[in-house]
Scaffold this active site. Structure first.
Site, short mmCIF file in Angstrom:
data_model
loop_
_atom_site.label_atom_id
_atom_site.label_comp_id
_atom_site.label_asym_id
_atom_site.label_seq_id
_atom_site.Cartn_x
_atom_site.Cartn_y
_atom_site.Cartn_z
N THR A 1 0.84 -1.19 0.00
CA THR A 1 0.00 0.00 0.00
C THR A 1 0.87 1.25 0.00
O THR A 1 1.98 1.22 0.53
CB THR A 1 -0.86 -0.07 1.28
N GLY B 1 -10.39 -2.43 3.59
CA GLY B 1 -9.44 -2.34 4.71
C GLY B 1 -9.51 -0.98 5.39
O GLY B 1 -10.49 -0.23 5.28
N ASP B 2 -8.45 -0.66 6.08
CA ASP B 2 -8.38 0.60 6.83
C ASP B 2 -8.06 1.81 5.96
O ASP B 2 -8.41 2.95 6.29
CB ASP B 2 -7.31 0.50 7.92
N GLY C 1 -5.18 -4.47 7.73
CA GLY C 1 -6.23 -3.48 7.85
C GLY C 1 -7.28 -3.76 8.90
O GLY C 1 -7.80 -2.83 9.54
N ARG D 1 -14.52 -6.87 0.50
CA ARG D 1 -13.70 -6.50 1.68
C ARG D 1 -13.06 -5.12 1.50
O ARG D 1 -12.50 -4.80 0.46
CB ARG D 1 -12.63 -7.57 1.86
N GLY E 1 -0.64 -1.88 6.74
CA GLY E 1 -0.53 -3.06 7.58
C GLY E 1 -1.80 -3.88 7.47
O GLY E 1 -2.57 -3.73 6.51
N1 ASP Z 1 -3.82 -1.76 5.07
C1 ASP Z 1 -4.11 -2.33 3.78
C2 ASP Z 1 -5.39 -3.11 3.85
O1 ASP Z 1 -5.61 -3.81 4.83
C3 ASP Z 1 -3.05 -3.22 3.26
C4 ASP Z 1 -1.65 -2.69 3.28
O2 ASP Z 1 -1.32 -1.78 4.02
O3 ASP Z 1 -0.82 -3.21 2.51
O4 ASP Z 1 -6.14 -3.10 2.88
#
Ligand code: ASP
Length: 316
Positions: free
Chosen positions: A182, A212-213, A236, A210, A234
């Site tokens: 990301t 994520g954060d 998420g 889905r 990270g």
């Molecule tokens: N935080 C992102 C997610 O969970 C993934 C990442 O940071 O690589 O979608």
């Protein structure tokens, strides 16, 4: 002081996993993003525009799991999430589950400025993108052999996978490639305005829409001139539940913690206790910055008006 900080994902990033050529490619990718964003800060531009310029550059680089380099979903598609927040007035724009948009961060900016809303998803977000004249790209543009191979290995399972993550996380498949991520940027401009942005393809083999954060204001992305600008990367699900970015802002606002103290509490204590692996970049309105992660490494870089520049990957 003007400061631009960027990341390209946190995870199991160690010297043993990177060849010299890999390091050169990441150096170049991060440097191009710093150049694009910092040029704007240097010429007196706004933090928000610097963040969008840096992230656009990272989205166009297939090395990173965002825009062009986005991972594959269970159905073999690319569904991207992005958010942008302006610390000056707390305005924000975000998109989730968008397909075939060349630069989701630019769509997030359009949402912020022209939709009358904060968060759009899926087909509705695509309709809005069309109405704003955003650039679309075909599926071929997003095809990447390495990401395809990562997906093929787990597509018949119920596992999801962070594309740069290790094999020790619940519900996730082992991943030998660990090397992408990301992207995000935070900036402080000459007027002391802050901005934060994050863009991602999410997790390999994700399903059921889905999210994520990354696109969730307060979880993966947050900016407030009174405190800080934060962009996370990270696992998420943990960052969502820990409301990481806003939590750091609150520790500064209500408890008077410094940027670094607040980041450490959330990333190295709260998240660790929950089992959430990852990291973030942060900046405050004096241009003071922090890289903070509890994983082995994080692709990261910074440039500021003191003439300092950092490009790093591994833990210290
Ligand atoms: N935080 C992102 C997610 O969970 C993934 C990442 O940071 O690589 O979608």
């Amino acid at each position: 002081m003007t400061t631009l900080v960027i990341h390209g994902g946190a995870g199991n990033i160690t010297p043993a996993m990177m060849t010299k050529e890999d390091e050169q490619a990441y150096d170049l990718g991060l440097k191009m993003a710093l150049d694009a964003g910092y040029e704007i800060l240097h010429s007196g531009g706004a933090a928000m525009d610097a963040v969008v310029a840096a992230i656009t550059e990272l989205e166009n680089n297939p090395l990173f799991n965002a825009g062009r380099g986005s991972v594959f979903t269970k159905k073999g598609l690319h569904e991207m999430d992005a958010a942008l927040m302006n610390g000056k007035d707390l305005s924000a724009g975000a998109v989730a589950g968008v397909r075939n948009i060349k630069n989701p961060i630019q769509l997030a900016k359009e949402v912020m400025l022209h939709s009358g809303h904060v968060f759009l998803s899926g087909n509705g977000a695509a309709d809005f993108a069309l109405s704003r004249g955003l650039e679309f790209a075909t599926d071929d543009y997003f095809f990447n052999k390495l990401r395809y191979d990562q997906w093929v290995k787990i597509r018949d399972s119920d596992f999801t996978q962070l594309d740069h993550e290790g094999d020790n996380l619940k519900g996730m498949a082992p991943n030998p490639d660990y090397k992408f991520g990301t992207v995000g940027a935070v900036a402080c401009d000459a007027e002391g305005n802050l901005a934060a942005g994050t863009s991602t393809g999410g997790m390999t083999n994700k399903r059921f829409g889905r999210i994520g954060d990354s696109p969730v204001v307060g979880a993966g992305t947050y900016a407030n001139n009174a405190t800080c600008a934060i962009s996370c990367t990270g696992h998420g699900e943990y960052f969502l539940r820990a409301v990481v970015a806003h939590d750091i802002s609150c520790l500064m606002e209500y408890k008077g913690l410094s940027l670094q103290e607040a980041c450490n509490v959330v990333v190295k204590d709260k998240l660790v206790k929950m089992g959430g692996e990852g990291g973030l970049i942060a900046v405050d309105a004096t241009g003071n910055y922090d890289f903070c992660f509890n994983s082995a490494g994080m692709y990261r870089a910074m440039r500021n008006s003191k003439g300092e520049e950092v490009i790093a990957y591994y833990g210290v």
